[in-house]
Design a protein around this motif. Structure first.
Motif, PDB file in Angstrom:
ATOM      1  N   THR A   1      23.704  56.580  62.132  1.00 25.43           N
ATOM      2  CA  THR A   1      24.730  55.576  62.432  1.00 25.43           C
ATOM      3  C   THR A   1      24.934  55.443  63.939  1.00 25.43           C
ATOM      4  N   ILE A   2      25.023  56.593  64.627  1.00 28.30           N
ATOM      5  CA  ILE A   2      25.266  56.538  66.079  1.00 28.30           C
ATOM      6  C   ILE A   2      24.060  55.911  66.786  1.00 28.30           C
ATOM      7  N   LYS A   3      22.862  56.218  66.240  1.00 27.90           N
ATOM      8  CA  LYS A   3      21.633  55.637  66.804  1.00 27.90           C
ATOM      9  C   LYS A   3      21.659  54.112  66.749  1.00 27.90           C
ATOM     10  N   SER A   4      22.268  53.564  65.670  1.00 25.72           N
ATOM     11  CA  SER A   4      22.259  52.107  65.508  1.00 25.72           C
ATOM     12  C   SER A   4      23.163  51.426  66.542  1.00 25.72           C
ATOM     13  N   TYR A   5      23.928  52.217  67.291  1.00 26.64           N
ATOM     14  CA  TYR A   5      24.728  51.654  68.395  1.00 26.64           C
ATOM     15  C   TYR A   5      23.988  51.798  69.732  1.00 26.64           C
ATOM     16  N   GLU A   6      22.681  51.936  69.616  1.00 28.10           N
ATOM     17  CA  GLU A   6      21.806  52.032  70.792  1.00 28.10           C
ATOM     18  C   GLU A   6      22.144  53.207  71.687  1.00 28.10           C
ATOM     19  N   LEU A   7      22.532  54.302  71.056  1.00 22.27           N
ATOM     20  CA  LEU A   7      22.681  55.566  71.785  1.00 22.27           C
ATOM     21  C   LEU A   7      21.553  56.477  71.319  1.00 22.27           C
ATOM     22  N   SER A   8      21.348  57.561  72.028  1.00 22.26           N
ATOM     23  CA  SER A   8      20.274  58.490  71.644  1.00 22.26           C
ATOM     24  C   SER A   8      20.859  59.856  71.282  1.00 22.26           C
ATOM     25  N   PRO A   9      21.458  59.934  70.074  1.00 16.38           N
ATOM     26  CA  PRO A   9      22.034  61.216  69.678  1.00 16.38           C
ATOM     27  C   PRO A   9      20.955  62.232  69.321  1.00 16.38           C
ATOM     28  N   LYS A  10      21.310  63.490  69.426  1.00 16.52           N
ATOM     29  CA  LYS A  10      20.429  64.580  68.994  1.00 16.52           C
ATOM     30  C   LYS A  10      21.267  65.550  68.185  1.00 16.52           C
ATOM     31  N   ILE A  11      20.664  66.150  67.182  1.00 12.62           N
ATOM     32  CA  ILE A  11      21.387  67.105  66.348  1.00 12.62           C
ATOM     33  C   ILE A  11      21.136  68.509  66.877  1.00 12.62           C
TER      34      ILE A  11
ATOM     35  N   SER B   1      32.522  60.484  73.624  1.00  8.33           N
ATOM     36  CA  SER B   1      32.910  59.546  72.554  1.00  8.33           C
ATOM     37  C   SER B   1      32.023  58.312  72.638  1.00  8.33           C
ATOM     38  N   LEU B   2      32.097  57.474  71.617  1.00  5.05           N
ATOM     39  CA  LEU B   2      31.334  56.220  71.677  1.00  5.05           C
ATOM     40  C   LEU B   2      31.848  55.354  72.818  1.00  5.05           C
ATOM     41  N   LEU B   3      33.187  55.346  72.986  1.00  5.38           N
ATOM     42  CA  LEU B   3      33.764  54.541  74.074  1.00  5.38           C
ATOM     43  C   LEU B   3      33.228  54.990  75.445  1.00  5.38           C
ATOM     44  N   ILE B   4      33.212  56.296  75.662  1.00 10.13           N
ATOM     45  CA  ILE B   4      32.748  56.811  76.966  1.00 10.13           C
ATOM     46  C   ILE B   4      31.271  56.460  77.173  1.00 10.13           C
ATOM     47  N   GLU B   5      30.462  56.616  76.131  1.00  2.00           N
ATOM     48  CA  GLU B   5      29.015  56.403  76.281  1.00  2.00           C
ATOM     49  C   GLU B   5      28.650  54.925  76.368  1.00  2.00           C
ATOM     50  N   LEU B   6      29.356  54.078  75.583  1.00  4.93           N
ATOM     51  CA  LEU B   6      28.988  52.657  75.538  1.00  4.93           C
ATOM     52  C   LEU B   6      29.770  51.820  76.547  1.00  4.93           C
ATOM     53  N   LYS B   7      30.827  52.410  77.068  1.00  2.59           N
ATOM     54  CA  LYS B   7      31.739  51.733  78.001  1.00  2.59           C
ATOM     55  C   LYS B   7      32.371  50.499  77.380  1.00  2.59           C
ATOM     56  N   GLU B   8      32.448  50.508  76.042  1.00  5.55           N
ATOM     57  CA  GLU B   8      33.224  49.466  75.365  1.00  5.55           C
ATOM     58  C   GLU B   8      33.697  49.991  74.012  1.00  5.55           C
TER      59      GLU B   8
ATOM     60  N   VAL C   1      34.517  50.305  70.041  1.00 11.21           N
ATOM     61  CA  VAL C   1      33.724  50.091  68.835  1.00 11.21           C
ATOM     62  C   VAL C   1      34.706  49.850  67.685  1.00 11.21           C
ATOM     63  N   ASP C   2      34.298  48.981  66.742  1.00  9.83           N
ATOM     64  CA  ASP C   2      35.134  48.697  65.580  1.00  9.83           C
ATOM     65  C   ASP C   2      35.007  49.856  64.571  1.00  9.83           C
ATOM     66  N   ASN C   3      36.090  50.622  64.416  1.00  8.20           N
ATOM     67  CA  ASN C   3      36.028  51.802  63.530  1.00  8.20           C
ATOM     68  C   ASN C   3      35.688  51.422  62.080  1.00  8.20           C
ATOM     69  N   GLN C   4      36.194  50.276  61.613  1.00  7.79           N
ATOM     70  CA  GLN C   4      35.943  49.885  60.215  1.00  7.79           C
ATOM     71  C   GLN C   4      34.481  49.552  59.993  1.00  7.79           C
ATOM     72  N   GLN C   5      33.895  48.858  60.959  1.00 12.70           N
ATOM     73  CA  GLN C   5      32.470  48.515  60.855  1.00 12.70           C
ATOM     74  C   GLN C   5      31.612  49.779  60.910  1.00 12.70           C
ATOM     75  N   PHE C   6      32.000  50.701  61.794  1.00 18.96           N
ATOM     76  CA  PHE C   6      31.272  51.960  61.916  1.00 18.96           C
ATOM     77  C   PHE C   6      31.345  52.726  60.588  1.00 18.96           C
TER      78      PHE C   6
ATOM     79  N   SER D   1      27.080  53.662  54.258  1.00 23.42           N
ATOM     80  CA  SER D   1      25.808  53.155  53.755  1.00 23.42           C
ATOM     81  C   SER D   1      24.673  54.150  54.078  1.00 23.42           C
ATOM     82  N   ASN D   2      24.667  54.676  55.298  1.00 29.18           N
ATOM     83  CA  ASN D   2      23.642  55.670  55.661  1.00 29.18           C
ATOM     84  C   ASN D   2      23.810  56.957  54.854  1.00 29.18           C
ATOM     85  N   LEU D   3      25.068  57.328  54.612  1.00 31.67           N
ATOM     86  CA  LEU D   3      25.321  58.543  53.839  1.00 31.67           C
ATOM     87  C   LEU D   3      24.798  58.367  52.409  1.00 31.67           C
TER      88      LEU D   3
END
Ligand code: BT5
Length: 251
Positions: A89-99, A154-161, A163-168, A174-176
């Motif tokens: 899910t986080i990847k789909s916001y064009e971030l590069s998460p790692k586990i 946070s997503l806000l810090i990384e994306l600098k904008e 994010v809609d929590n409901q959409q997320f 869906s991914n789960l």
């Protein structure tokens, strides 16, 4: 089209002690698999080993009830299943998460989400598992305690904008559903392989703290149960079932 089991029953709370505690109560009362509890903030959000999960308004805090119909020894793979869904899910916001083993989702080496699984097993049968996920969504650095400011993001810090929590939430559920279906279909090799592709733990020099010991070595592999295999300096292999993993190069 098959229904998403995680969108049949979603209960929203303004504030709550802990969504995991609430989900546990409902699980004991027989509520179906897939029910989701979502809160805007938590007063006593919990991490593993009863640690605090900072849960101010702006984040996303949810728990769901699972009743997997597969051998109970495979519940140990659920942290991998859940962390893949959050990672997807986080990847789909064009971030590069790692586990980071076992259940930290990090962006730019800082923790953006955490996962807590609590299971009840009786006579080798899984009664229920509560899966809790906390994601730092629209939080700025001042929302975190001083201790967390260098290790959390946070997503806000990384994306600098914002994010809609409901959409997320919709995307996450869906991914789960997709990942849980893989798991229920016993597609364990695929889960482990994809987990490895999305993790940055394997190959790293790590320090592991378990409840009884500290182990330093190279993270060698994750086995069929999702346990971490460490190659120690004395050339032994140690299997870690539970604990904290610290990357030595980040100390
Ligand atoms: C976790 O534990 O990462 C599991 C967190 C699960 C939280 C969810 S929210 C919904 C559900 N309801 C609950 O009550 N819990 C679940 P652990 O691996 O033990 O990490 C905990 C550690 O992460 C803490 O000791 C802090 O160092 C750090 N931490 C606490 N809050 C944080 C935050 N918001 N962001 C990043 N790091 C945090």
């Amino acid at each position: 089209m098959e229904k998403n089991i995680f969108t049949k029953k979603i209960i929203f709370f303004e504030g709550i002690s802990s969504t995991n505690s609430k989900a546990k109560q409902l699980a004991i009362n027989g509520v179906d698999e897939g029910a989701v509890m979502v809160a805007k903030m938590q007063k006593k959000g919990r991490g593993r080993f009863d640690r605090l999960w900072e849960s101010p308004e702006g984040g996303l805090y949810l728990s769901t009830i699972l009743r997997p119909k597969i051998p109970s020894d495979k519940t140990t793979l659920l942290p991998l299943v859940a962390s893949l869904a959050v990672n997807d899910t986080i990847k789909s916001y064009e971030l590069s998460p790692k586990i980071k083993w076992p259940n930290d989702i990090r962006v730019n080496k800082k923790k953006i989400a955490g996962i807590l699984l609590e299971s009840e097993i009786k006579d080798n049968r899984i009664e229920y598992v509560v899966l809790g996920i906390g994601i730092n969504m629209n939080l700025d650095i001042n929302h975190f305690s001083k201790e967390l400011r260098s290790s959390a993001t946070s997503l806000l810090i990384e994306l600098k904008e914002a994010v809609d929590n409901q959409q997320f939430l919709k995307n996450l559920l869906s991914n789960l559903n997709d990942r849980y279906k893989q798991y229920s279909n016993e597609d364990f090799d695929k889960i482990i392989n994809e987990w490895k592709q999305n993790s940055d733990t394997i190959g790293k020099k790590v320090k592991i703290n378990t409840s009884t010991e500290e182990i330093i070595g190279i993270a060698y592999d994750v086995d069929q149960s999702g346990y971490l295999i460490i190659a120690t300096e004395s050339k032994n292999f140690k299997k870690i079932t539970s604990g904290d993993c610290i990357y030595v190069n980040e100390l």
